[in-house]
Design a protein around this motif. Sequence first.
Motif, mmCIF file in Angstrom:
data_model
loop_
_atom_site.group_PDB
_atom_site.id
_atom_site.type_symbol
_atom_site.label_atom_id
_atom_site.label_comp_id
_atom_site.label_asym_id
_atom_site.label_seq_id
_atom_site.Cartn_x
_atom_site.Cartn_y
_atom_site.Cartn_z
ATOM 1 N N ILE A 1 0.852 -1.192 0.000
ATOM 2 C CA ILE A 1 0.000 0.000 0.000
ATOM 3 C C ILE A 1 0.886 1.240 0.000
ATOM 4 C CG2 ILE A 1 -1.675 1.320 1.340
ATOM 5 C CD1 ILE A 1 -2.812 -1.326 2.328
ATOM 6 N N SER A 2 0.658 2.127 -0.972
ATOM 7 C CA SER A 2 1.405 3.388 -1.027
ATOM 8 C C SER A 2 0.769 4.436 -0.133
ATOM 9 C CB SER A 2 1.445 3.923 -2.457
ATOM 10 O OG SER A 2 2.150 3.050 -3.283
ATOM 11 N N ALA A 3 -0.565 4.552 -0.172
ATOM 12 C CA ALA A 3 -1.247 5.580 0.620
ATOM 13 C C ALA A 3 -2.709 5.212 0.811
ATOM 14 C CB ALA A 3 -1.143 6.935 -0.065
ATOM 15 N N VAL A 4 -3.267 5.722 1.886
ATOM 16 C CA VAL A 4 -4.708 5.681 2.123
ATOM 17 C C VAL A 4 -5.095 7.121 2.398
ATOM 18 C CG1 VAL A 4 -6.550 4.835 3.617
ATOM 19 C CG2 VAL A 4 -4.639 3.342 3.066
ATOM 20 N N ARG A 5 -5.913 7.696 1.501
ATOM 21 C CA ARG A 5 -6.218 9.122 1.621
ATOM 22 C C ARG A 5 -7.673 9.391 1.248
ATOM 23 N NH1 ARG A 5 -6.064 10.881 -3.730
ATOM 24 N NH2 ARG A 5 -4.831 9.544 -5.081
ATOM 25 N N LEU B 1 -12.678 7.439 0.496
ATOM 26 C CA LEU B 1 -11.395 7.017 1.044
ATOM 27 C C LEU B 1 -10.764 6.111 -0.005
ATOM 28 C CD1 LEU B 1 -9.548 7.045 3.575
ATOM 29 C CD2 LEU B 1 -10.584 4.861 4.162
ATOM 30 N N LEU B 2 -9.600 6.514 -0.501
ATOM 31 C CA LEU B 2 -8.956 5.813 -1.609
ATOM 32 C C LEU B 2 -7.744 5.037 -1.127
ATOM 33 C CD1 LEU B 2 -9.037 8.695 -4.226
ATOM 34 C CD2 LEU B 2 -10.634 6.802 -4.005
ATOM 35 N N LEU B 3 -7.563 3.855 -1.692
ATOM 36 C CA LEU B 3 -6.404 3.011 -1.437
ATOM 37 C C LEU B 3 -5.508 3.081 -2.669
ATOM 38 C CD1 LEU B 3 -4.872 0.736 0.087
ATOM 39 C CD2 LEU B 3 -6.339 -0.860 -1.139
#
Length: 189
Positions: A120-124, A144-146
């Motif tokens: 996972i690079s980011a959860v934003r 909320l994007l993964l």
Amino acid sequence: MPLPFLTADRTFDADDANDTNTDGVALPFDDHDQWRRPYRPGPWRVGASAVLLLLASFVLLAAVITAVAGAFSGAVVCAVFALTLIALALRLLRAGVWVSRHGLRRVALLSTSTVPWGRISAVRTAQQPVRWLGLPRTVQGQALLLVRQGKSEPLPLLTDHNGDFLGRVEAFDRATDTLEAWASEYRTP
């Protein structure tokens, strides 16, 4: 009979950020190895499941009446249909985003996908068009994007217009804060 998949153990708020468990992690659950949904299912999801269970009870009653009338093959068909409705209602209640020390799991109605924290690079959170209650109609909202490593397309995990958060803005904000806290704790940069 307790149904642990219906409740979140605790909600994450500012007071939890000061508390730490035995691992020294400021996250809202004590056992980080167990898969948890860090929010409660919303009223739309619970209502749809209740309607499916109500329909299943009527189909089971029809199966009993059909069996008493002597048409056993029809009773078996009704019973199988009722069991399918019950399984569908339980799966609908279980759907959502689950987290543990091992990764992030997205449970949908007919599929489940797990992404380890290392991928996972980011959860934003982002403003974008989102689907209203999972239907094809889109409205402007938050998601909320993964963002996965090696993938250019972010995967929407939660939206503020899905069955869990429609009309519950505070619950959506708490859930996204909790999931972002899990991601910042366990994902490797």
